[in-house]
Each structure stands twice: as structure tokens, then as C-alpha cells.
Design a protein around this motif. Structure first.
Motif, PDB file in Angstrom:
ATOM      1  N   ILE A 143     -35.318   0.687  42.435  1.00 57.84           N
ATOM      2  CA  ILE A 143     -36.176   1.529  43.904  1.00 57.84           C
ATOM      3  C   ILE A 143     -37.024   2.330  43.345  1.00 57.84           C
ATOM      4  CG2 ILE A 143     -35.571   3.356  45.120  1.00 57.84           C
ATOM      5  CD1 ILE A 143     -34.357   0.811  46.061  1.00 57.84           C
ATOM      6  N   ILE A 144     -37.029   2.766  41.872  1.00 59.34           N
ATOM      7  CA  ILE A 144     -38.523   3.979  41.712  1.00 59.34           C
ATOM      8  C   ILE A 144     -39.172   3.082  41.202  1.00 59.34           C
ATOM      9  CG2 ILE A 144     -38.893   5.018  39.314  1.00 59.34           C
ATOM     10  CD1 ILE A 144     -36.287   6.702  41.603  1.00 59.34           C
ATOM     11  N   GLU A 145     -39.309   1.581  40.314  1.00 64.72           N
ATOM     12  CA  GLU A 145     -40.497   0.774  40.457  1.00 64.72           C
ATOM     13  C   GLU A 145     -41.172   0.453  41.599  1.00 64.72           C
ATOM     14  OE1 GLU A 145     -43.078  -1.052  37.834  1.00 64.72           O
ATOM     15  OE2 GLU A 145     -41.672   0.244  37.469  1.00 64.72           O
ATOM     16  N   ARG A 146     -40.556   0.197  42.374  1.00 63.75           N
ATOM     17  CA  ARG A 146     -40.780   0.203  43.779  1.00 63.75           C
ATOM     18  C   ARG A 146     -41.895   1.285  44.175  1.00 63.75           C
ATOM     19  NH1 ARG A 146     -35.889  -2.541  46.763  1.00 63.75           N
ATOM     20  NH2 ARG A 146     -36.990  -1.810  48.558  1.00 63.75           N
ATOM     21  N   TYR A 147     -41.236   2.681  44.298  1.00 63.68           N
ATOM     22  CA  TYR A 147     -41.736   3.460  44.482  1.00 63.68           C
ATOM     23  C   TYR A 147     -43.414   3.504  44.099  1.00 63.68           C
ATOM     24  CZ  TYR A 147     -41.995   8.404  46.305  1.00 63.68           C
ATOM     25  OH  TYR A 147     -42.821   9.364  46.943  1.00 63.68           O
ATOM     26  N   ARG A 148     -43.225   3.725  42.575  1.00 64.05           N
ATOM     27  CA  ARG A 148     -44.712   4.122  41.857  1.00 64.05           C
ATOM     28  C   ARG A 148     -45.499   2.902  42.428  1.00 64.05           C
ATOM     29  NH1 ARG A 148     -40.868   3.851  36.772  1.00 64.05           N
ATOM     30  NH2 ARG A 148     -40.466   5.886  36.054  1.00 64.05           N
ATOM     31  N   HIS A 149     -44.743   1.819  42.713  1.00 61.27           N
ATOM     32  CA  HIS A 149     -46.178   1.173  43.295  1.00 61.27           C
ATOM     33  C   HIS A 149     -46.336   0.748  44.538  1.00 61.27           C
ATOM     34  CE1 HIS A 149     -45.920  -2.333  40.420  1.00 61.27           C
ATOM     35  NE2 HIS A 149     -44.762  -2.792  40.539  1.00 61.27           N
ATOM     36  N   PHE A 150     -45.675   1.257  45.435  1.00 59.54           N
ATOM     37  CA  PHE A 150     -46.381   1.988  46.143  1.00 59.54           C
ATOM     38  C   PHE A 150     -47.550   3.813  46.448  1.00 59.54           C
ATOM     39  CE2 PHE A 150     -45.396   5.861  49.917  1.00 59.54           C
ATOM     40  CZ  PHE A 150     -45.703   4.708  50.798  1.00 59.54           C
TER      41      PHE A 150
ATOM     42  N   ALA B 158     -49.248   3.553  43.359  1.00 57.02           N
ATOM     43  CA  ALA B 158     -50.347   3.053  42.962  1.00 57.02           C
ATOM     44  C   ALA B 158     -51.226   2.675  43.980  1.00 57.02           C
ATOM     45  CB  ALA B 158     -50.428   2.712  41.659  1.00 57.02           C
ATOM     46  N   ALA B 159     -50.729   2.153  45.311  1.00 57.55           N
ATOM     47  CA  ALA B 159     -51.412   1.459  46.069  1.00 57.55           C
ATOM     48  C   ALA B 159     -52.718   2.618  47.046  1.00 57.55           C
ATOM     49  CB  ALA B 159     -50.718   0.320  46.920  1.00 57.55           C
ATOM     50  N   ARG B 160     -51.502   4.084  47.038  1.00 58.92           N
ATOM     51  CA  ARG B 160     -52.140   4.841  48.149  1.00 58.92           C
ATOM     52  C   ARG B 160     -51.962   6.363  47.214  1.00 58.92           C
ATOM     53  NH1 ARG B 160     -48.468   1.451  49.532  1.00 58.92           N
ATOM     54  NH2 ARG B 160     -49.257   0.153  51.009  1.00 58.92           N
ATOM     55  N   PRO B 161     -52.824   6.196  46.443  1.00 57.19           N
ATOM     56  CA  PRO B 161     -53.023   7.806  45.122  1.00 57.19           C
ATOM     57  C   PRO B 161     -53.530   8.871  46.404  1.00 57.19           C
ATOM     58  CG  PRO B 161     -54.782   6.040  45.150  1.00 57.19           C
ATOM     59  CD  PRO B 161     -54.227   4.949  45.690  1.00 57.19           C
ATOM     60  N   GLU B 162     -54.099   8.017  47.693  1.00 57.95           N
ATOM     61  CA  GLU B 162     -54.494   9.359  48.687  1.00 57.95           C
ATOM     62  C   GLU B 162     -53.377  10.482  49.071  1.00 57.95           C
ATOM     63  OE1 GLU B 162     -53.841   5.368  50.907  1.00 57.95           O
ATOM     64  OE2 GLU B 162     -54.847   6.192  48.791  1.00 57.95           O
TER      65      GLU B 162
ATOM     66  N   ASP C  92     -46.540  16.474  43.259  1.00 56.61           N
ATOM     67  CA  ASP C  92     -46.367  15.119  42.794  1.00 56.61           C
ATOM     68  C   ASP C  92     -44.890  14.987  41.988  1.00 56.61           C
ATOM     69  OD1 ASP C  92     -46.114  12.656  41.117  1.00 56.61           O
ATOM     70  OD2 ASP C  92     -47.500  12.964  40.555  1.00 56.61           O
ATOM     71  N   SER C  93     -43.938  14.414  43.397  1.00 52.63           N
ATOM     72  CA  SER C  93     -42.285  14.040  43.303  1.00 52.63           C
ATOM     73  C   SER C  93     -42.062  13.130  41.629  1.00 52.63           C
ATOM     74  CB  SER C  93     -41.796  13.973  44.644  1.00 52.63           C
ATOM     75  OG  SER C  93     -42.190  11.895  44.518  1.00 52.63           O
ATOM     76  N   ARG C  94     -43.082  12.544  40.977  1.00 52.18           N
ATOM     77  CA  ARG C  94     -42.222  12.113  39.960  1.00 52.18           C
ATOM     78  C   ARG C  94     -42.479  13.017  39.057  1.00 52.18           C
ATOM     79  NH1 ARG C  94     -47.171   8.242  41.003  1.00 52.18           N
ATOM     80  NH2 ARG C  94     -47.978  10.053  41.203  1.00 52.18           N
ATOM     81  N   VAL C  95     -42.903  14.277  38.159  1.00 49.41           N
ATOM     82  CA  VAL C  95     -43.454  14.702  37.573  1.00 49.41           C
ATOM     83  C   VAL C  95     -41.923  15.897  37.620  1.00 49.41           C
ATOM     84  CG1 VAL C  95     -44.167  17.146  36.167  1.00 49.41           C
ATOM     85  CG2 VAL C  95     -45.527  15.642  38.126  1.00 49.41           C
ATOM     86  N   PRO C  96     -40.909  15.375  36.491  1.00 50.75           N
ATOM     87  CA  PRO C  96     -39.535  16.178  36.789  1.00 50.75           C
ATOM     88  C   PRO C  96     -40.044  17.672  36.512  1.00 50.75           C
ATOM     89  CG  PRO C  96     -39.586  15.340  34.466  1.00 50.75           C
ATOM     90  CD  PRO C  96     -41.327  14.422  34.955  1.00 50.75           C
TER      91      PRO C  96
END
Length: 893
Positions: free
Chosen positions: A661-668, A670-674, A681-685
């Protein structure tokens, strides 16, 4: 385990129905939509206070300090007469929306002093003047006043001068689920002996006069020689109950039937009608009550002469034991049981109240919760039948539209937490979500049941909309149900009692509601939401529920923020369910993506199209003109503050459990950086490995907080204001169609008639908004920890963590109700009787909202429903330390 907690357990297991009898009577049934069968929909005028003593209700009952069973078949309340009033005091008086200079307003002094969650012990106080009640004076004085003046209150009439009044206390104690002990204590506070007629009244809700085929119940006199007087109540569904009355009162019987002769000039089927007891006692009509001593309404008439400064007590007992099995209903065991239930209540609250609270804080805490428990009400409304009776059936809708005509599916007949049983004797779905934050402290089962109720098929519309309130079920309330559901789940989980079945069932229904919002309130599919007034009355430039004078439409900062918060809580619930069922991980991904779409939409568009104002560092509604132009409406209000509250934190370990799921979210991403560019940025712990989903990144959070914590803007001495004080010196003015629209800071009631008389959102402090802000700050704190420091107040040079800021806002809120160093409570404003009199000063009123500068109570005086949330804040910061939020794996409760 206290005795009260044991009773809650027995009720939960259904081994004893401890909640069957409770304070389920409304304080006002007249003037409600349910009772309105007019052509013009003017509920206040169709069935008014003057008619209430003579006219049978269709859907429910009201009474003074009363109780009923949970189907409201049999009712009990207190009736009083001071020998001077024009009629019996059976219910509370107040002004209708058109009579008050600030809208409808109850004009009585009454207090919900105590209650346990099973209602095994309850205490109520009503202050009754000894002079004739000034009904006409209150109406006329308020009618003459403008919106710029204060309301004319009962104390202003001078009727309580020289303490010429009675304190009437009613106490209820349950010896068993079907055995309710009752005492009525009348204290004469005046300087001379005074006489009071006390009429404890028992009656059946009228279920037999409407063509439904209901069998008529009956009340009978059941006396025995040398024994207390008794009234037998035989009902075909409820069974038989008995009201035992100590002493030798005169038992009076009549029928709970409309006095058609008085109201409509048509003959009565029987001489014995609803106002028969009133006419017998007040008007001296001996023939107004039934000499056969039978009927559907009865009272025990006591005449008490109470010496100055003294009190008299009456004892009654409502139970299912017949006279032959009730040898001594008022023996020593009665007093012992009353004392025991008082002791049980004390033990329950001693267990619940944090040790850090001082005596006055504990008093406010307990009365806040008691008020919330007292404002439960049996709410009965079969909309399909009501519409049919109005000539608007599904088969024949009628030429003229009718209120709630699209809600034929609704059948409500439940005990529901009300905002206020006089001014708001009907549920409001988003209010109810806030009620549960505090009620969970005393009764988690009831809280979960209430939230689930709004999602059931006979409440929620088939299209997924949650009903708003009976004036218009189709109106749009803020979507806070998921927030409340998630909150309660987290609390239960922290206590080791997570109810996953309830959470999963709620989630499935909330999905329907989320879909309704996405399909109905996102006009152009741009993730920018509307919703009308969204509970905030006239805080904006226009009536947001009406067509705009400019044409076009509004994209609402609060509507979009509410939807972001909805999305984030659905995400959190999805992850929680995924702990037990991996299939919910896909739903978590769906809400991760959707929350990003919505949050980022607030920053998209050109200079005037974007809700975020980079210069001001704040959010505003955007007005869209018919020709495509856009303009921000730069009103600094809670509308623009709410995006800060759209925040959630997530356990990093939980995220790692679903790498796909996290990998699919990263792809999402990456395709829409805007999409991630403007938001956090929810990816930053952060601290403890947690992740943060928020509309605001750290820089924008600091900018918004700079205004929130500015005492010249939002931060008042008693909490967060609804409108920035900036608009006191800088009103917002907008011209359209030859008219000028203006918003300026008004710390008390608004002088705008935008929403009729009851308009209030231009500066006051409102407890639920403060609760949202406090919870959001704790979410941010659990991510940023002590590293995030900001001035509080802005410009003070005093740096504080987000936890300490949340604590400070809660402290300011609590101070509204607490005695200050001068011994005065801000809630009472300049009313000296409340501030200094020992028989008034410790009886707390929980108003609808509060003066933005001095904290004085305003609006509905018994809005414990949502203002009672202060009890949660008191409890939270007396039991939660900063370190409780920071360790790995810990989440905000």
C-alpha cells in the motif's frame, strides 16, 4: 467497581433495565415542527405556550423536571401554583423566535444539578417566584428592545427581589429498575411565610386520539384505609404502575385530551380535558375534574405553607408493586435508599473526577455531565405519517411543497441526546457528535449507540445523507460523525475495550455518507466543497444557504476543511480495521489519496481563486461569479481556521505493515508532485516514528497559529473567538446589486437578521470549535513534540509547545465557569444575584455560546449538550501529560 458502574454493566448485559426510566420528557413540545400542521409552516404560532395547557400533543410530552419510561407512555412531572399566577406552572415559559429581540429564549431559572448515567439518582432545581409570573411584561419588554440591546430577563422584572421565591428541588432515586423514589423539597427563601400548591402529576402520552388504533390506558384512584394515597396507572403495553403519595393529598383526575371548546369553539366529547386540573385549582371549577376519580391525567394536590427560611418535603414513589405488596412505601427504608443512591452518585463521580481538580472545578465538571445526562429525550417523529396527515403522502404529494417532504423513510422513536430540551428539543446530528465527547466519560455504551443511531436506515437518507434537524432534515451539517466515531474508538482502545464490530459497522455506513458528500457537494468535481451555512449561521458576508446576490456560488473553506477531516478520520479508521482485516488496507489507500486531493485543492488556482491567502496567511471562502471570475471573501473567522483542524497522526509501525500500500502511495505521489507541494509531506516521520497528514505544513501552521494566538484576533481571555477581533477596527465590506454587506466584530449576539432573530456568529466563543482546535493541537504535538515552539500569546515573547497551548486554551475555556480571584464567575456576567447570592452562585448555567471578550453566557442558557464538552477538557488535561503523547506507538486519545 462502584455501584453505579455495576448498574451500567447490568444494563449493558440486559439483566436489569436500569435506564428504562429517566429524564426523557422534553422541556418544550409546543412550537416544534412535529406538532405543526399549519399551511405556512409557522410552528411557533400554530401551537403556542398558551395552548399547551389545553391541547393534547401528537408526538411527545413536556413537563417540569419530569421523567418517563423509555417509550414515553407514562409521564411524571412537577406542577406548581403560587396562588397568584394565571395558570398552573406545568412547563417552562419562554419567548418565540419572533418575540425575542435575539430569538427564542426560555425565561425561567432551572438547573440540572445531578444525575448518574443510569439515572439511579437525579436532582433538579426550579426557582419559582411567589408573585404572579410576569408573562406579558417579558413579551412586551423584549418586543420593544432592538438587536443592539440585551435581552430582558426574568431577574430584570424585580420578581426575585427580597428573595420572595421558592427553591423547588426534585430528587429521584431508583430502589430498582421499576421502583423510583421521589422527593419534592420546597424551600421558602423569602422573609415571610408563603403558601405553595404542589401537584406531582402523572399522565399518559395521548396515543389513542389519532386514528392509530391504540387502546386507551387508564388512571384510577387506588387508596387503602390508613395507607398513603395511590394512583394506579394501567397501560396495555407498559403494564401497571402505581404512584404512591405520602400524606393525604387531594387526588385530581382528568383526561389528556384537547379542550376544543376553549381553543376552537367546538364542543368537547367529555367535560374532563387536559386543563381540567388547572381549572379546578386556579379557577375553582369543581366540575373540571372527574368525581369518579379516573382518567388519563392525575395529580396529587398538596397545599404547603412554608415558614420563612424553612423548607418542607413531600415523598412519592412510582413503582410496579401493587398496594397489597407495598405495606410501607415511605418507611425508614425509603430515606435510607435515597441516601444510598446519593452516596452511590458521589462515589461514581469521586471515581471519575481527576484528583487534580479542586472543589470548584469538580463542581463544574459534575454539573456539566449532569446537564448532559438530563438532556436525554424521547424523540418521536414518524415523518411519513406526519406528511400524510398534512395531506402530503407519497401517493399524493400535493400541489404545495412541505417541510421534510423528501424524508418519508424517517421513523424516529428513541432516547436521544438533545442540545437543549427547551430551545432545541430536537436532535441535531453534528451537535450530537460533540455531545458524545463528554458523555463517553460517563457512559461509553450510550455514546456509541447514539452515533450508530444517526446511521441507521430509519434516520440516514437512502442517498447517504445524515439528517440535520427537524426544521429541515435535508440541511447540511458539518460531517463530524467519523471524527466522533474515531475519537470514541481511540478512547475505548486505550482502556482495553475496543469494539471492533461497532467500528466496522459504523465505517460501512459512513462510507455512504462520504459518497453523498462527494457526489452532492463538490459542484465541479474539483474537491472544493459547499454545504450552505454548515452550522455557522451568519458568520459570513451572505446567507450561505440562500442564492447569492451576485449569482454564482461559494467554494467554502470550512466545507472543504470538514471534508478533509472526514477523509482523514476514515483513513485512520481504515488502518485500524486493517489491523484485523487486511482487506481494509485498500480503503486506507483510497482515503490517503482522496485526503491529498481535497487538502491540496485549497491551494490551487490563480491569485484570487485560491482559498489560501499567501499575504494574510489565512484561508477564506472563494466567491465564484457567473462569468467565471473569482474573489476571496476576506473575513477572518472560524471558516478559515478550520483547515488547521484537518489533521491526523498515524503509527509508523502500522504503515510498515502494509508495504504494498505504501509503495502504491509513493507511485501516486511521484505522478502528482503538485498535490504534495503545498500541504504537509505525510511521508516524513516525526516524533515516535509517527506520520502526520495535515492541510498545513510547518510554515503555514505557524502563520495560521500567529493569528489564532493573537489576542487582538482570535485568542480571547476565555478561548478562541468565532470571528477575529481584527474586524472591530477593520470591518469587511462587500458591495453587490446596489447593496452593501458588512461583517464586523461583535463580541455578543449579532445585530444581523440574516437567520431570523436567533443569529449569533460574529465574535462569541463556542465550546465545540475550541474542542476541535485543542484536539488538533495535540495531534500536531504528537508529531512535532517539544521542537515546535511558538509565541503564545502572539507578540508576548513567551514560547510554548503545542501541548501547552492546547492546555492554555482549555484553561481559558474552563475559566468561563469557575470563580475567579474576585469570587465571580464570568459566565454570569453582571447579574449580581448569580454572582453573590449563596442560593444562586454555585448553580452553573452552560450557555450556547459566550461573550468574546468577557465570557458572559449568551443564547440558549441550558445548552449543556455541546457546551458540556468542557468536562472533557477538564478531564483531559488533569489526566494527560505531554509524555503520554510522545512515545513510540502512542496516539492521541
Amino acid at each position: 467497581m462502584t455501584s453505579e458502574i455495576k448498574r451500567l454493566e447490568e444494563d449493558r448485559r440486559k439483566t436489569a433495565a436500569w435506564k428504562k426510566w429517566g429524564p426523557y420528557l422534553s422541556e418544550r413540545q409546543w412550537g416544534t415542527v412535529r406538532e405543526d400542521y399549519s399551511d405556512d409552516g409557522n410552528a411557533w404560532d400554530y401551537f403556542n405556550h398558551d395552548q399547551a395547557r389545553s391541547r393534547a400533543y401528537r408526538w411527545g410530552e413536556d413537563g417540569l423536571g419530569g421523567i418517563s419510561d423509555d417509550r414515553q407512555l407514562l409521564c411524571f412531572c412537577l406542577a406548581l401554583w403560587n396562588g397568584r399566577d394565571a395558570f398552573l406552572k406545568e412547563r417552562l415559559f419562554g419567548l418565540t423566535n419572533s418575540q425575542g429581540n435575539h430569538g427564542e429564549d426560555v425565561k425561567e431559572y432551572y438547573f440540572y444539578l445531578d444525575s448518574t448515567p443510569t439515572h439511579s439518582f437525579m436532582r433538579f432545581l426550579y426557582k419559582y417566584p411567589q408573585a404572579a409570573y410576569p408573562y406579558d411584561e417579558l413579551v412586551e419588554a423584549n418586543r420593544r428592545r432592538t438587536r443592539h440591546e440585551l435581552e430582558y430577563e426574568l431577574l430584570d422584572t424585580g420578581i426575585f427581589d427580597d428573595d420572595r421565591y421558592f427553591d423547588c428541588f426534585v430528587e429521584y432515586a431508583k430502589a430498582g429498575p421499576e421502583d423510583v423514589l421521589i422527593t419534592v423539597t420546597v424551600a421558602n427563601r423569602g422573609p415571610e411565610d408563603a403558601t405553595l400548591h404542589v401537584l406531582p402529576t402523572l399522565w399518559f402520552r395521548n396515543t389513542w386520539s389519532w386514528g392509530d388504533g391504540g387502546e386507551r390506558p387508564v388512571l384510577l384512584c387506588a387508596p387503602r384505609t390508613g395507607a398513603p394515597a395511590a394512583i394506579e396507572a394501567a397501560h396495555p403495553v407498559l403494564g401497571t404502575r402505581y404512584l404512591y403519595c405520602e400524606g393525604a393529598p387531594e387526588l385530581l383526575f382528568t383526561e389528556n385530551e384537547t379542550n376544543n371548546e376553549r381553543l376552537f369553539g367546538t364542543p368537547n366529547a367529555s367535560p374532563f380535558v387536559k386543563d381540567g386540573i388547572h381549572r379546578h385549582v386556579v379557577d375553582g371549577e369543581a366540575g373540571a375534574v372527574n368525581p369518579a376519580m379516573t382518567g388519563t391525567k392525575a395529580a396529587a394536590h398538596h397545599v404547603l405553607t412554608v415558614p420563612a427560611g424553612q423548607s418542607r418535603t413531600l415523598r412519592l414513589r412510582l413503582c410496579d408493586a401493587p398496594p397489597e405488596k407495598m405495606a410501607r412505601p415511605f418507611g425508614a427504608s425509603f430515606d435510607k435508599m435515597m441516601a444510598q443512591r446519593q452516596s452511590d452518585a458521589d462515589a461514581f463521580y469521586a471515581h471519575l473526577t481527576p484528583a487534580k481538580l479542586d472543589e470548584d472545578q469538580a463542581r463544574v465538571f459534575r454539573q456539566a455531565l449532569a446537564g448532559m445526562l438530563w438532556t436525554k429525550q424521547f424523540y418521536h417523529y414518524d415523518v411519513n405519517k406526519w406528511l400524510d396527515e398534512r395531506g402530503h403522502s407519497l401517493a399524493h404529494p400535493g400541489a404545495q411543497s412541505s417541510r421534510n417532504e423528501h424524508w418519508h423513510h424517517m421513523y424516529n422513536a428513541d432516547i436521544i441526546s438533545m442540545p437543549d430540551k427547551w430551545e432545541y428539543p430536537w436532535y441535531a446530528a453534528w451537535d450530537l457528535a460533540f455531545h458524545m465527547q463528554a458523555l463517553t466519560l460517563v457512559d461509553p455504551d450510550f455514546s456509541k449507540q447514539q452515533l450508530a443511531l444517526m446511521l441507521r436506515e430509519h434516520y440516514m437518507h437512502p442517498n447517504g445523507q445524515i439528517p440535520a434537524y427537524e426544521w429541515n432534515f435535508g440541511d447540511v451539517n458539518p460531517p463530524v460523525h467519523a471524527w466522533a466515531t474515531n475519537y470514541i474508538h481511540r478512547l475505548e482502545k486505550a482502556s482495553g475495550r475496543a469494539d471492533m464490530q461497532w467500528l466496522e459497522r459504523s465505517f460501512q455506513k459512513l462510507l455512504l455518507n462520504f459518497t453523498w458528500w462527494v457526489n452532492r457537494k463538490d459542484r465541479n468535481g474539483r474537491n472544493l466543497f459547499e454545504g450552505g451555512f454548515l452550522g455557522l449561521d451568519n458568520i459570513g458576508v451572505f446567507d450561505r444557504s440562500a442564492p447569492l446576490p451576485t449569482g454564482g456560488y461559494l467554494e467554502q473553506a470550512d466545507g472543504t476543511a470538514w471534508m478533509t477531516l472526514f477523509c482523514l478520520n476514515m483513513l485512520d479508521i481504515s488502518f485500524e480495521l486493517a489491523r484485523h482485516h487486511d482487506s481494509y488496507a485498500d480503503m486506507a489507500l483510497k482515503f490517503m489519496q482522496h485526503s491529498l486531493w481535497i487538502a491540496s485543492s485549497m491551494f490551487q488556482g490563480g491569485e484570487e481563486e485560491c482559498m489560501w491567502d499567501e499575504k494574510d496567511g489565512f484561508f477564506y471562502d472563494v466567491l465564484r461569479y457567473p462569468d467565471g471570475r473569482a474573489q476571496r471573501l476576506q473575513v477572518r473567522s472560524v471558516v478559515g481556521l478550520l483547515p488547521m483542524c484537518a489533521v491526523a497522526t498515524f503509527d509508523g509501525e502500522l504503515l510498515q505493515r502494509f508495504p504494498e500500500i505504501i509503495e502504491r502511495y509513493r507511485h501516486f505521489n511521484a505522478a502528482r508532485p503538485e498535490l504534495m507541494a503545498a500541504v504537509h509531506d505525510s511521508r516524513v516521520p516525526g516524533v515516535g516514528g509517527r506520520h502526520l497528514a495535515s492541510v498545513l505544513n510547518e510554515d503555514k501552521l505557524r502563520r495560521v497559529l500567529a493569528k489564532v494566538l493573537d489576542e487582538d484576533e482570535f485568542l480571547g481571555a476565555y478561548g478562541i473567538r468565532s470571528l477575529s477581533r481584527h474586524h472591530e477596527a477593520h470591518p469587511y465590506v462587500f458591495a453587490a446589486g446596489g447593496q452593501t454587506y458588512r461583517v464586523d466584530y461583535q463580541p455578543a449576539e449579532s445585530d444581523s437578521g440574516m437567520f431570523g432573530g436567533n443569529s449569533n456568529w460574529r465574535g462569541p466563543i463556542w465550546a465545540p470549535i475550541n474542542a476541535l482546535v485543542i484536539r488538533a493541537l495535540l495531534q500536531y504535538y504528537s508529531y512535532y513534540g517539544e521542537s515546535f515552539q511558538i509565541e503564545c500569546p502572539t507578540g508576548s515573547g513567551r514560547l510554548m509547545s503545542l501541548y501547552r497551548i492546547a492546555e492554555e486554551i482549555s484553561r481559558r475555556n474552563n475559566a468561563i465557569f469557575l470563580r475567579g480571584p474576585d469570587g465571580r464567575r464570568p459566565v454570569f456576567g453582571g447579574t449580581e444575584k448569580f454572582q453573590t447570592d449563596p442560593h444562586w452562585r454555585d448553580y452553573i448555567l452552560f450557555y450556547e455560546y459566550f461573550h468574546g471578550d468577557n465570557g458572559a453566557g449568551l443564547g440558549a442558557s441550558h445548552q449543556t449538550g455541546w457546551t458540556g464538552i468542557v468536562a472533557r477538557g477538564m478531564h483531559l488535561f488533569a489526566t494527560l501529560a505531554p509524555e503520554d503523547l510522545l512515545g513510540e506507538g502512542k496516539t492521541v486519545r
